[in-house]
Design an enzyme around this catalytic site. Structure first.
Site, PDB file in Angstrom:
ATOM      1  N   CYS A  94       1.342  -1.089   0.094  1.00 21.46           N
ATOM      2  CA  CYS A  94       0.004   0.586  -0.121  1.00 21.46           C
ATOM      3  C   CYS A  94       1.090   0.727  -0.101  1.00 21.46           C
ATOM      4  O   CYS A  94       1.899   1.361   0.980  1.00 21.46           O
ATOM      5  CB  CYS A  94      -0.884   0.221   0.967  1.00 21.46           C
ATOM      6  SG  CYS A  94      -1.482   1.147   1.577  1.00 21.46           S
ATOM      7  N   CYS A 137      -1.006   3.493  -6.576  1.00 17.00           N
ATOM      8  CA  CYS A 137      -2.239   3.052  -5.610  1.00 17.00           C
ATOM      9  C   CYS A 137      -2.002   1.849  -5.911  1.00 17.00           C
ATOM     10  O   CYS A 137      -2.369   1.072  -7.251  1.00 17.00           O
ATOM     11  CB  CYS A 137      -3.138   3.638  -5.557  1.00 17.00           C
ATOM     12  SG  CYS A 137      -4.937   2.394  -4.739  1.00 17.00           S
TER      13      CYS A 137
HETATM   14  N1  DGL Z   1      -4.099   0.492  -2.030  1.00 16.33           N
HETATM   15  C1  DGL Z   1      -4.256   1.784  -1.173  1.00 16.33           C
HETATM   16  C2  DGL Z   1      -2.184   2.362  -2.041  1.00 16.33           C
HETATM   17  O1  DGL Z   1      -1.391   2.319  -2.679  1.00 16.33           O
HETATM   18  C3  DGL Z   1      -4.790   2.699  -0.797  1.00 16.33           C
HETATM   19  C4  DGL Z   1      -5.972   2.456  -1.166  1.00 16.33           C
HETATM   20  C5  DGL Z   1      -6.733   3.501  -0.193  1.00 16.33           C
HETATM   21  O2  DGL Z   1      -7.305   2.436   1.328  1.00 16.33           O
HETATM   22  O3  DGL Z   1      -7.143   4.573   0.486  1.00 16.33           O
HETATM   23  O4  DGL Z   1      -2.433   3.756  -2.015  1.00 16.33           O
END
Ligand code: DGL
Length: 263
Positions: free
Chosen positions: A74, A184
């Protein structure tokens, strides 16, 4: 710590499954644990303090399960919490950030676009990344509220997703971008719909494979690489297990048992 201990991977939700796939392809001998914090998704619009707190709780759970290494699958959690987790644990902690360096090398127009969460784009880590790697390349950023929720529901195509993607990519195309960074981990799941709305000369770059390579390097360095005999991956979610169970066949490629986690 045994080489056959599992690797713990987590994300705010199902996005990190895109990274889990890359890890599984590169390191099939590793046993993988995955936590989706879908009860608290999206992280992108929450405070860094809140995300640090969530990351601490999930990391503690994964370490309790015997994880020999942690992967923050993430970008938003990495920006807020990777330094904190590294100060708490001696085990390898691998984070991830938008692929500014490869995009800056790849662009021919000299303009690169970054699709990411508000949290990632506003972080000090992202500012430092631009300082280090953007050089003379112009970097145009675009927060994308709403996309994460689509992926959480397993909605990867269709008029709603298409409308959001057009709204977020049009300004980047107008600015002259020829390379878009998927900053993301939820967004690689929207790749097919993105390619359908973008002109053919646009390249998409994500970091899942680079994270898997970085994990392998850290495991080798710590002499923790598994020799073989991986067990089945195990999945937990802080939301309803049925919700993750429903999207796993699409996002992970098969049905799996999902356990509820309350931390
Ligand atoms: N999947 C996450 C990232 O790579 C965050 C998504 C979220 O929860 O806003 O930033």
């Amino acid at each position: 710590m045994s080489n056959n201990a599992p690797v713990g991977v987590f994300d705010s939700g199902v996005g990190g499954l895109s990274v889990l796939g890359d890890i599984n392809r590169l390191l099939p001998q590793e046993t993988l644990l995955y936590v989706a914090d879908s009860g608290h998704v999206p992280y992108g619009e929450k405070s860094a303090e809140y995300i640090r707190e969530r990351s601490r709780k999930i990391a503690a759970f994964l370490v309790e399960q015997g994880a020999k290494a942690l992967v923050l699958a993430c970008n938003t959690a990495t920006a807020a919490a990777v330094a904190d987790l590294r100060s708490l644990y001696d085990t390898p902690v691998v984070g991830m950030e938008p692929a500014v360096k490869p995009a800056a090398l790849a662009t021919r127009s000299g303009v690169v676009g970054v699709l990411a969460t508000t949290g990632t784009l506003q972080s000090a880590r992202f500012a430092a990344l631009l300082d280090r790697f953007a050089g003379s390349v112009q970097v145009v950023t675009q927060p994308c509220p709403g996309l994460v929720e689509c992926v959480e529901r397993g909605e990867l195509r269709g008029p709603h997703v298409e409308k959001l993607l057009r709204a977020y990519t049009d300004p980047l195309l107008e600015a002259g971008c020829d390379t878009l960074i998927l900053g993301c981990t939820h967004y690689p799941f929207l790749r097919a719909q993105l390619l359908a709305v973008l002109p053919p000369h646009i390249s998409l770059i994500d970091t899942g494979a680079a994270v898997a390579r970085q994990l392998r390097a850290r495991l080798i360095e710590a002499d923790l690489l598994a020799a073989g005999g991986a067990q089945r991956p195990r999945f937990w979610t802080t939301a309803a297990p049925e919700s993750l169970g429903r999207v796993l066949p699409v996002l992970w490629g098969r049905n799996e048992t999902v356990r509820a986690l309350s931390v």
